[in-house]
Write an enzyme that holds these catalytic residues in place. Sequence first.
Site, PDB file in Angstrom:
ATOM      1  CB  SER A 149      44.328  38.113  39.258  1.00 13.34           C
ATOM      2  OG  SER A 149      44.629  36.782  39.576  1.00 13.34           O
ATOM      3  N   GLY A 150      42.803  37.583  42.267  1.00  6.01           N
ATOM      4  CA  GLY A 150      43.020  37.404  43.696  1.00  6.01           C
ATOM      5  C   GLY A 150      42.071  38.184  44.576  1.00  6.01           C
ATOM      6  CD  GLU A 172      45.480  37.933  34.418  1.00  7.58           C
ATOM      7  OE1 GLU A 172      44.972  37.016  35.070  1.00  7.58           O
ATOM      8  OE2 GLU A 172      46.193  37.748  33.397  1.00  7.58           O
TER       9      GLU A 172
END
Length: 943
Positions: A103-104, A376
């Site tokens: 994520s990101g 995650e």
Amino acid sequence: MEEKLPEDLANLSELDEKSLLEVLTGRFTQNLIYTYIGDILVAINPFKYLSIYEKEVSERYKCHEKKSLPPHIFAVADRAYQSMLGRLATGPKNQCIVISGESGAGKTESTKLLLRHIMELCKANSQLEQQILQVNPLLEAFGNAQTVMNDNSSRFGKYIQLRFQNSSVKGAKINEYLLEKSRVVHQDEGEQNFHIFYFMLAGISMEDKEIYGLLDPTRYRFGQEDVVQAWRVKYAEVCNAMDMVGFEEQEKVDMMTILAGILSLGNITFETTDSDALKVSEASRGWLKATAGQFGVQEEDLLKSLTCTTSVTRGEAIQRLHNQQQAEDARDSIAKVAYGRVFGWIVSKINELLAPKVDCDVELNEIGILDIFGFENFAVNRFEQLCINLANEQLQYFFNHVTWKTLSPMPPLFQDLFLTKPIGILSLLDEQSAFPQATDRDFVDKLNSKFKTAPNFEVVRNHTPLFTIVHYAGKVQYNASGFLEKNRDTIPANIRELFINSVTPLLSVLFAATISRTGTLMPRKAKVRCIYNIYIYFDIPHSLAVLMEKMFAAGPHFVRCIKPNRSKQPDQLDSKLVMDQLRYNGLMETIRIRRDGFSWRPAFKEFAERFMSLFCVVRVCLILDCVSCVDYRARICRRRYLSLLAEIWRQRQAQREREEREEEERRRQQLEDERKRRPASPPVPLPRKKKPEPRPRSVLSTVPKAVHLVPVPRPRSKLFELNENVHLDASLMLQPIDEERMKEKHLKKTNTIRWFRETQVRKLTRDGSFPSWFHGMITRRQAEDLLIDKPLGCFLVRVGQSREGYTLTFRGADRCRHYMVEMQSNGKYVILGEDRAHSSLTDLVQYHTQVGIKPFMELLTLPCGQVKSHKPPVLKRISDRRRRVEAAQMEHKDDDPTRESRPFPRLYPSIRLAMREIQQIQQVQTHRGYTPCPNTHTYGLCT
């Protein structure tokens, strides 16, 4: 001078973690964020704007050689597109692009860049390309949210299928997976709800807030003003995206009203009475009325569905009263289900509007783009993280399979730990969810007893229901609190029946629909018989299996996104973080495999077909003679290879000759058809080169005065001028007029006039007259003649003669430009190639007086007025009396706002009364110095 760093890590002479990290760090400091590992692209998120995505850069990456340009995301798009068309020494085949990373890391932005470049590659001058590009920002608003790791994190997965016929895009389809619906009612510290709620409250005008039943953003305890300003712009972009894709105005109003109802529902609180029964607190009575009006149901029925459950046993209805916790769970369940259904409807509507408009028997090629949440590992990992990481396990298996050509049917962790029946994690979860009295603690105890010896499972001794799974990316500890409730995700029968009977058509359709095994919303046209508890949870393994089946049947391309640091700061690279991502993504092993050339192991026939153009039989023989093939087996393989090579050569030669004959026949047929379709009217004569000499007086006196000599028309183009090499055929001049063609042209013109009179006149007229820039149905030639002596920027709008639409003619610096204006199915107006829709032609003209028209960014400055002595043909057909009557009708409607043409919620009066009651209660509480209870929440909209 900056050091020239290798663009392909597979070419490194020394391969270890240190050298790998040095190259990536050096390229990152030079703003070279893309690097190849063979045919895999590694992309490091720069967290800043780079000028490597401009139009000029995109043009260079069209049909280019891979080694001729630096690594780029556009190169991946180009390679997938060319491979789909069969231009890279392989036959036409479906392609898929897998974008992965945590994520990101930049997966969402990479998806948008890929879509943009593919649309540039297949540009066919249609509005479909712009509609497809608007899908991403629309889905981002409803499916993305701010998390601890990413300000724009995708809380769902999507697989975008682009459908092509030859080289032109014909449609698109979206498959969505695992929407995190629980975020609607709960967010952890430092996180936010879905973007659309913030966009709505910041961007909706005060007038529309009253219509939808929304209060000022300060009522929802928002944060800084500059953030709200950015949200206001985002809301305008979302509305424009919906208009561009083709959503109807009434559908948009119903959807926004449902979202407002979800917000109002979150403010309903409960309190017990003296008889231990539940009731809605006095402070939230107004919110209950507002929610009922926004959902289009009766207030009493909504209250009953929140405070009790009705079941039927042997024909007798039995009501069971809820306690406070059960009532709050019912409230949150309605909010989650309603939002999930709205999101599913948006995806289904997009698929309906962008479906290919071709015959069913036409075979379409496809490019798929997978953008799914990355691996995650938060401080607290819940049911959603388990599903997300399960999907990433499957994607990692797909990557390993393609990279190493392993033949294992399923990854061990995925198969043994999750999917084994009846003792897999998902099977045990379904089993415990079927027992009403089962708890999350019972579920974890079951896992501990079944998997305590499993290598990928670790038991956690704690009062909280915790367990740990060792994923490919590392250990993740999961908190099982809420697992059973989220897995059940049921709609009580009375709630479903309540919303099926809603007077809001969209809400009724959403709750009458069913959910397929892959999670797709399937609306039903017929009335649905209500059953008891409807499970909304869909089959995660099945949906992933369907996705994998599509991807295994396509040619894969990989984009591995890397997050350089956790603080999301530009020009900073955390070596340990980057190396961890490279390691658990399997990229270290990939480099070794790519260097050794073991990434592609084709069949013998496929190898010969692909490299046939590089060798001839003689050269192959010489090469094979140099190889030490001394054993019998090598000689046999050589003979088989040479015979197969010769056979392929003969087949290709025969195919090439056959194609040449077909091409020659096709050209001959085209010339024959053109000769038959050649216009029967004589060609335009040359303009007179000198003034004709005057005739004798006696001849002039015999000419009747009533005869008007028609001026000789000038040629349309210099290409049409005659020269000495052109010989006129007298037989062509004497051919009869093509009556069928003239009839067809006249019919199109008549239909266009009818369309204009029936659907457009009322939209264009103001005070009984047309705007000065509107010139009715005139030809292209007439429009240019009107603008020939006008200043730069002068413009006019005319009705198309053979289509239902308009053309905007603009006086440019060197010539007149003609922009096609299309009217979409939802009544919005769009200039072909633009990315903005307008509610009327007047709004379109007004907008482009301030924003230039692409690609030349020309501004409209001066309208070309109508010639008083000559009214355009369309204007003639509309009498002044009719226009005055229609104008009077419009003025009469303005006196009554409830009769305006714009759509309203079905129970708008009830919503308005409820909002007034809420505001009165809040004023009284403020006057008395009342402080709201901390438990009162608006589903986490406060920052």
